[in-house]
Design a protein around this motif. Structure first.
Motif, PDB file in Angstrom:
ATOM      1  N   MET A   1      29.606 -37.451 -14.896  1.00  0.00           N
ATOM      2  CA  MET A   1      30.996 -36.850 -15.336  1.00  0.00           C
ATOM      3  C   MET A   1      31.093 -35.417 -15.662  1.00  0.00           C
ATOM      4  O   MET A   1      31.989 -34.521 -15.409  1.00  0.00           O
ATOM      5  CB  MET A   1      31.261 -37.575 -16.843  1.00  0.00           C
ATOM      6  N   ASN A   2      29.638 -34.797 -15.843  1.00  0.00           N
ATOM      7  CA  ASN A   2      29.830 -33.297 -16.001  1.00  0.00           C
ATOM      8  C   ASN A   2      29.988 -32.807 -14.735  1.00  0.00           C
ATOM      9  O   ASN A   2      30.587 -31.530 -14.790  1.00  0.00           O
ATOM     10  CB  ASN A   2      28.321 -32.763 -16.446  1.00  0.00           C
ATOM     11  N   LYS A   3      29.731 -33.298 -13.618  1.00  0.00           N
ATOM     12  CA  LYS A   3      29.849 -32.752 -12.270  1.00  0.00           C
ATOM     13  C   LYS A   3      31.369 -32.786 -12.055  1.00  0.00           C
ATOM     14  O   LYS A   3      31.753 -31.968 -11.343  1.00  0.00           O
ATOM     15  CB  LYS A   3      29.032 -33.486 -11.269  1.00  0.00           C
ATOM     16  N   VAL A   4      32.012 -34.030 -12.527  1.00  0.00           N
ATOM     17  CA  VAL A   4      33.522 -33.804 -12.283  1.00  0.00           C
ATOM     18  C   VAL A   4      34.247 -33.031 -12.884  1.00  0.00           C
ATOM     19  O   VAL A   4      35.155 -32.363 -12.445  1.00  0.00           O
ATOM     20  CB  VAL A   4      34.090 -35.501 -12.599  1.00  0.00           C
ATOM     21  N   LEU A   5      33.878 -32.707 -14.172  1.00  0.00           N
ATOM     22  CA  LEU A   5      34.471 -31.657 -15.162  1.00  0.00           C
ATOM     23  C   LEU A   5      34.296 -30.348 -14.568  1.00  0.00           C
ATOM     24  O   LEU A   5      35.010 -29.288 -14.588  1.00  0.00           O
ATOM     25  CB  LEU A   5      33.942 -31.875 -16.646  1.00  0.00           C
ATOM     26  N   ALA A   6      33.000 -30.080 -14.006  1.00  0.00           N
ATOM     27  CA  ALA A   6      32.770 -28.789 -13.466  1.00  0.00           C
ATOM     28  C   ALA A   6      33.611 -28.516 -11.921  1.00  0.00           C
ATOM     29  O   ALA A   6      34.109 -27.319 -11.991  1.00  0.00           O
ATOM     30  CB  ALA A   6      31.380 -28.816 -12.877  1.00  0.00           C
ATOM     31  N   ILE A   7      33.742 -29.660 -11.222  1.00  0.00           N
ATOM     32  CA  ILE A   7      34.698 -29.336 -10.236  1.00  0.00           C
ATOM     33  C   ILE A   7      36.205 -29.067 -10.523  1.00  0.00           C
ATOM     34  O   ILE A   7      36.585 -28.254  -9.960  1.00  0.00           O
ATOM     35  CB  ILE A   7      34.556 -30.550  -9.177  1.00  0.00           C
ATOM     36  N   ALA A   8      36.289 -29.993 -11.673  1.00  0.00           N
ATOM     37  CA  ALA A   8      37.820 -29.863 -12.288  1.00  0.00           C
ATOM     38  C   ALA A   8      38.054 -28.450 -12.775  1.00  0.00           C
ATOM     39  O   ALA A   8      39.140 -27.841 -12.509  1.00  0.00           O
ATOM     40  CB  ALA A   8      38.153 -30.921 -13.290  1.00  0.00           C
ATOM     41  N   ARG A   9      37.152 -27.903 -13.677  1.00  0.00           N
ATOM     42  CA  ARG A   9      37.402 -26.637 -14.380  1.00  0.00           C
ATOM     43  C   ARG A   9      37.620 -25.619 -13.132  1.00  0.00           C
ATOM     44  O   ARG A   9      38.151 -24.666 -13.310  1.00  0.00           O
ATOM     45  CB  ARG A   9      36.236 -26.343 -15.242  1.00  0.00           C
ATOM     46  N   ALA A  10      36.615 -25.823 -12.228  1.00  0.00           N
ATOM     47  CA  ALA A  10      36.618 -24.723 -11.141  1.00  0.00           C
ATOM     48  C   ALA A  10      37.947 -24.404 -10.224  1.00  0.00           C
ATOM     49  O   ALA A  10      38.501 -23.482  -9.941  1.00  0.00           O
ATOM     50  CB  ALA A  10      35.475 -24.880 -10.034  1.00  0.00           C
ATOM     51  N   GLU A  11      38.486 -25.777 -10.084  1.00  0.00           N
ATOM     52  CA  GLU A  11      39.749 -25.919  -9.286  1.00  0.00           C
ATOM     53  C   GLU A  11      40.809 -25.285 -10.047  1.00  0.00           C
ATOM     54  O   GLU A  11      41.674 -24.600  -9.570  1.00  0.00           O
ATOM     55  CB  GLU A  11      39.855 -27.434  -9.239  1.00  0.00           C
ATOM     56  N   PHE A  12      40.647 -25.670 -11.431  1.00  0.00           N
ATOM     57  CA  PHE A  12      41.905 -25.242 -12.386  1.00  0.00           C
ATOM     58  C   PHE A  12      41.697 -23.675 -12.739  1.00  0.00           C
ATOM     59  O   PHE A  12      42.840 -22.779 -12.568  1.00  0.00           O
ATOM     60  CB  PHE A  12      41.541 -25.854 -13.995  1.00  0.00           C
ATOM     61  N   VAL A  13      40.546 -22.892 -13.130  1.00  0.00           N
ATOM     62  CA  VAL A  13      40.483 -21.624 -13.062  1.00  0.00           C
ATOM     63  C   VAL A  13      40.909 -20.908 -11.609  1.00  0.00           C
ATOM     64  O   VAL A  13      41.674 -19.844 -11.921  1.00  0.00           O
ATOM     65  CB  VAL A  13      38.858 -21.482 -13.450  1.00  0.00           C
ATOM     66  N   GLN A  14      40.317 -21.233 -10.668  1.00  0.00           N
ATOM     67  CA  GLN A  14      40.647 -20.673  -9.616  1.00  0.00           C
ATOM     68  C   GLN A  14      42.294 -20.557  -9.168  1.00  0.00           C
ATOM     69  O   GLN A  14      42.884 -19.821  -8.986  1.00  0.00           O
ATOM     70  CB  GLN A  14      40.074 -21.505  -8.304  1.00  0.00           C
ATOM     71  N   ALA A  15      42.722 -21.726  -9.756  1.00  0.00           N
ATOM     72  CA  ALA A  15      44.256 -21.656  -9.459  1.00  0.00           C
ATOM     73  C   ALA A  15      45.197 -21.084 -10.503  1.00  0.00           C
ATOM     74  O   ALA A  15      45.896 -20.003 -10.131  1.00  0.00           O
ATOM     75  CB  ALA A  15      44.778 -23.199  -9.570  1.00  0.00           C
ATOM     76  N   VAL A  16      44.860 -21.210 -11.867  1.00  0.00           N
ATOM     77  CA  VAL A  16      45.643 -20.334 -12.811  1.00  0.00           C
ATOM     78  C   VAL A  16      45.530 -18.956 -12.792  1.00  0.00           C
ATOM     79  O   VAL A  16      46.141 -18.202 -13.479  1.00  0.00           O
ATOM     80  CB  VAL A  16      45.403 -21.012 -14.136  1.00  0.00           C
ATOM     81  N   MET A  17      44.103 -18.523 -12.120  1.00  0.00           N
ATOM     82  CA  MET A  17      44.029 -17.074 -12.096  1.00  0.00           C
ATOM     83  C   MET A  17      44.512 -16.417 -10.942  1.00  0.00           C
ATOM     84  O   MET A  17      44.633 -15.220 -10.852  1.00  0.00           O
ATOM     85  CB  MET A  17      42.427 -16.724 -12.373  1.00  0.00           C
ATOM     86  N   SER A  18      45.175 -17.140 -10.188  1.00  0.00           N
ATOM     87  CA  SER A  18      45.585 -16.704  -8.900  1.00  0.00           C
ATOM     88  C   SER A  18      47.119 -16.068  -9.153  1.00  0.00           C
ATOM     89  O   SER A  18      47.966 -16.553 -10.017  1.00  0.00           O
ATOM     90  CB  SER A  18      45.805 -17.632  -7.837  1.00  0.00           C
ATOM     91  N   LYS A  19      47.562 -14.976  -8.493  1.00  0.00           N
ATOM     92  CA  LYS A  19      48.900 -14.457  -8.460  1.00  0.00           C
ATOM     93  C   LYS A  19      49.684 -15.230  -8.226  1.00  0.00           C
ATOM     94  O   LYS A  19      51.064 -15.518  -8.737  1.00  0.00           O
ATOM     95  CB  LYS A  19      48.747 -13.263  -7.595  1.00  0.00           C
ATOM     96  N   ALA A  20      49.583 -16.254  -7.305  1.00  0.00           N
ATOM     97  CA  ALA A  20      50.753 -17.221  -6.685  1.00  0.00           C
ATOM     98  C   ALA A  20      51.240 -18.122  -7.884  1.00  0.00           C
ATOM     99  O   ALA A  20      52.152 -18.598  -8.022  1.00  0.00           O
ATOM    100  CB  ALA A  20      49.942 -18.038  -5.520  1.00  0.00           C
ATOM    101  N   PHE A  21      49.988 -18.578  -8.790  1.00  0.00           N
ATOM    102  CA  PHE A  21      50.152 -19.418  -9.990  1.00  0.00           C
ATOM    103  C   PHE A  21      51.058 -18.625 -10.888  1.00  0.00           C
ATOM    104  O   PHE A  21      52.144 -19.262 -11.353  1.00  0.00           O
ATOM    105  CB  PHE A  21      49.079 -20.089 -10.594  1.00  0.00           C
ATOM    106  N   ILE A  22      50.664 -17.377 -11.375  1.00  0.00           N
ATOM    107  CA  ILE A  22      51.595 -16.550 -12.281  1.00  0.00           C
ATOM    108  C   ILE A  22      52.954 -16.520 -11.830  1.00  0.00           C
ATOM    109  O   ILE A  22      54.071 -16.795 -12.441  1.00  0.00           O
ATOM    110  CB  ILE A  22      50.847 -15.543 -12.558  1.00  0.00           C
ATOM    111  N   ILE A  23      53.001 -16.108 -10.277  1.00  0.00           N
ATOM    112  CA  ILE A  23      54.429 -16.149  -9.858  1.00  0.00           C
ATOM    113  C   ILE A  23      55.124 -17.399 -10.061  1.00  0.00           C
ATOM    114  O   ILE A  23      56.430 -17.348 -10.062  1.00  0.00           O
ATOM    115  CB  ILE A  23      54.566 -15.662  -8.444  1.00  0.00           C
ATOM    116  N   GLY A  24      54.467 -18.729  -9.448  1.00  0.00           N
ATOM    117  CA  GLY A  24      55.139 -19.695  -9.385  1.00  0.00           C
ATOM    118  C   GLY A  24      55.488 -20.273 -10.813  1.00  0.00           C
ATOM    119  O   GLY A  24      56.483 -20.989 -10.882  1.00  0.00           O
ATOM    120  N   LEU A  25      54.827 -19.850 -11.938  1.00  0.00           N
ATOM    121  CA  LEU A  25      55.202 -20.181 -12.984  1.00  0.00           C
ATOM    122  C   LEU A  25      56.597 -19.883 -13.536  1.00  0.00           C
ATOM    123  O   LEU A  25      57.105 -20.672 -14.303  1.00  0.00           O
ATOM    124  CB  LEU A  25      54.002 -19.445 -14.059  1.00  0.00           C
ATOM    125  N   PHE A  26      57.029 -18.805 -12.996  1.00  0.00           N
ATOM    126  CA  PHE A  26      58.356 -18.413 -13.396  1.00  0.00           C
ATOM    127  C   PHE A  26      59.479 -18.437 -12.472  1.00  0.00           C
ATOM    128  O   PHE A  26      60.423 -18.099 -12.424  1.00  0.00           O
ATOM    129  CB  PHE A  26      58.092 -16.741 -13.840  1.00  0.00           C
TER     130      PHE A  26
END
Length: 448
Positions: A1-26
């Motif tokens: 389960m730790n590996k799943v959460l590590a992958i999920a956290r990496a995917e989430f952080v990579q997405a939300v920290m991108s400029k595309a996500f910030i722009i898409g949010l608005f």
């Protein structure tokens, strides 16, 4: 389960920290607000070119009425009232300063044929040469109520401009109606008053309380009846489309770059798929948190929070999770099965149809949310989250038993899709150079 959460956290952080996500949010709020502003802006941008109309009236009875009505309209009916003019301004200046033209003028001319010429042919040529917007032919039978194929005919090569023919129809019919009342010796004002329609308003149900008091019925609003269910469905659709196809592209890109082969050396294919899926769900949940927070604040600020009760937010989140898991696992599996972008595009079309089914059925379900069609479509496996949410928010809501049956259907469908997608992902993520077919995908699912 730790590996799943590590992958999920990496995917989430990579997405939300991108400029595309910030722009898409608005993007959505800006698009919605921008569309409203654009409609308001375009509403004041009207083509004010005068519309010239020829009238062929062999009876001579309707031309004076049409001419007088056009003059009255041009003088009083096409202007938008503005602010008050200053007291020092002259009468002409005050009139010009206090109003602005909002609709085009209608310029009428009476046509009299010369010799044996056909009015429709001659006037059609003038329309083609842009000398006229159109012309109207009045048949003499209009005064006798005799059957006629074209008692009042409007000819034009620009039928999309409907304001002019609608105005002609209203003026001529008002005149004809007045003549009929006069011939029948009936007071038109009295007849109009006696035939005045009684407005109908829609109300909810009254309820007798335990203490003997009565809870009065509330007046129904189009906001509650149509706008809120429609907006909720479109928001859920947007959240699904934000992450599910993106997950497919991401899996395909990692496979084409051989990154997946490195990852599965440390985690199992199922853990890799589940981690990516949880990460995409977290991304959509972040978007939903922002948008639902905006809805909560807006409804309380404008005093319409009773139209969106708190349990509606909980049901939206639950249906959103089911929808994201369903479509995310489906698109992720399809991405893993493909080796080229064109293969993914061919498989994406059937998956998109499954997502679009609830969108295609919006009007039918809102019109009869508890009808046989709406109930049957609720239990079309992949459509359940969206359609049940739509029925849930459209009064009066589904029967009590469906509050258990629909989530159970969502749960079963989600488990089956996760299981089938994991089987496809296990084989597909490591396969190269093979064009996927539905027969091959089914074979991967049933293989041990």
């Amino acid at each position: 389960m730790n590996k799943v959460l590590a992958i999920a956290r990496a995917e989430f952080v990579q997405a939300v920290m991108s400029k595309a996500f910030i722009i898409g949010l608005f993007v959505m709020p800006l698009l919605m607000g921008g569309s409203i502003l654009f409609q308001k802006f375009m509403g004041d941008r009207v083509d004010l070119t005068p519309r010239k109309l020829a009238v062929y009236d062999p009876t001579g009875e309707f031309w004076p009425t049409l001419k007088a009505a056009a003059e009255t309209r041009n003088e009083f009916g096409i202007w938008k009232q503005l602010e008050e003019a200053s007291p020092e301004a002259s009468a002409g200046e005050a009139s010009a300063a206090s109003r602005k033209q909002a609709r085009p003028e209608f310029l009428l001319e009476r046509y009299e044929p010369a010799g044996d010429e056909r009015p429709d042919v001659v006037l059609s040529e003038r329309v083609k040469s842009k000398d006229l917007q159109g012309f109207v032919l009045i048949d003499p039978s209009i005064l006798t109520d005799e059957p006629s194929e074209r008692p009042l005919a409007y000819h034009t090569n620009e039928p999309t401009f409907t304001e002019l023919p609608s105005w002609i129809e209203e003026v001529v019919n008002s005149d004809v109606r007045a003549r009929r009342f006069e011939e029948a010796d009936i007071d038109e004002a009295l007849a109009t008053r006696l035939s005045r329609r009684v407005p109908l308003s829609t109300w909810g149900l009254a309820k007798a309380e335990a203490d003997g008091s009565v809870k009065e019925a509330e007046k129904k609003s189009d906001l509650q009846t149509f706008a809120i269910p429609f907006a909720a469905l479109m928001l859920l659709f947007m959240l699904v489309m934000t992450t599910a196809p993106q997950l497919m592209n991401q899996v395909l890109e990692e496979k084409m770059q051989r990154i997946s082969e490195v990852l599965v050396s440390s985690v199992t294919p199922f853990q890799l798929m589940l981690g990516k899926l949880v990460g995409s769900v977290a991304i959509s949940s972040t978007l939903a948190l922002v948008y639902l927070g905006g809805v909560f604040w807006s409804t309380h600020h404008w005093g319409v929070s009773h139209f969106v009760p708190l349990q509606s937010y909980a049901w939206f989140v639950l249906m959103m999770l089911f929808a994201l898991l369903m479509y995310g696992s489906l698109f992720g599996a399809l991405g893993s099965a493909c080796s080229e972008l064109r293969d993914a595009q061919s498989l994406m079309a059937p998956a998109m149809i499954m997502i679009m089914i609830p969108i295609f059925s919006i009007s039918a379900i809102i019109e009869s949310p508890n009808g046989s069609v709406a109930t049957a479509m609720t239990y079309f496996p992949t459509a359940t989250p969206m359609i049940f949410l739509l029925r849930l928010l459209a009064p009066p809501g589904p029967p009590a038993w469906e509050y258990l049956a629909a989530p159970a259907m969502c749960l079963v469908t989600t488990v089956i899709l996760l299981w089938a997608s994991s089987k496809i992902f296990r084989v597909g993520v490591l396969s190269q150079g093979q064009a996927p077919t539905f027969r091959k995908l089914i074979g991967w699912v049933v293989s041990k």
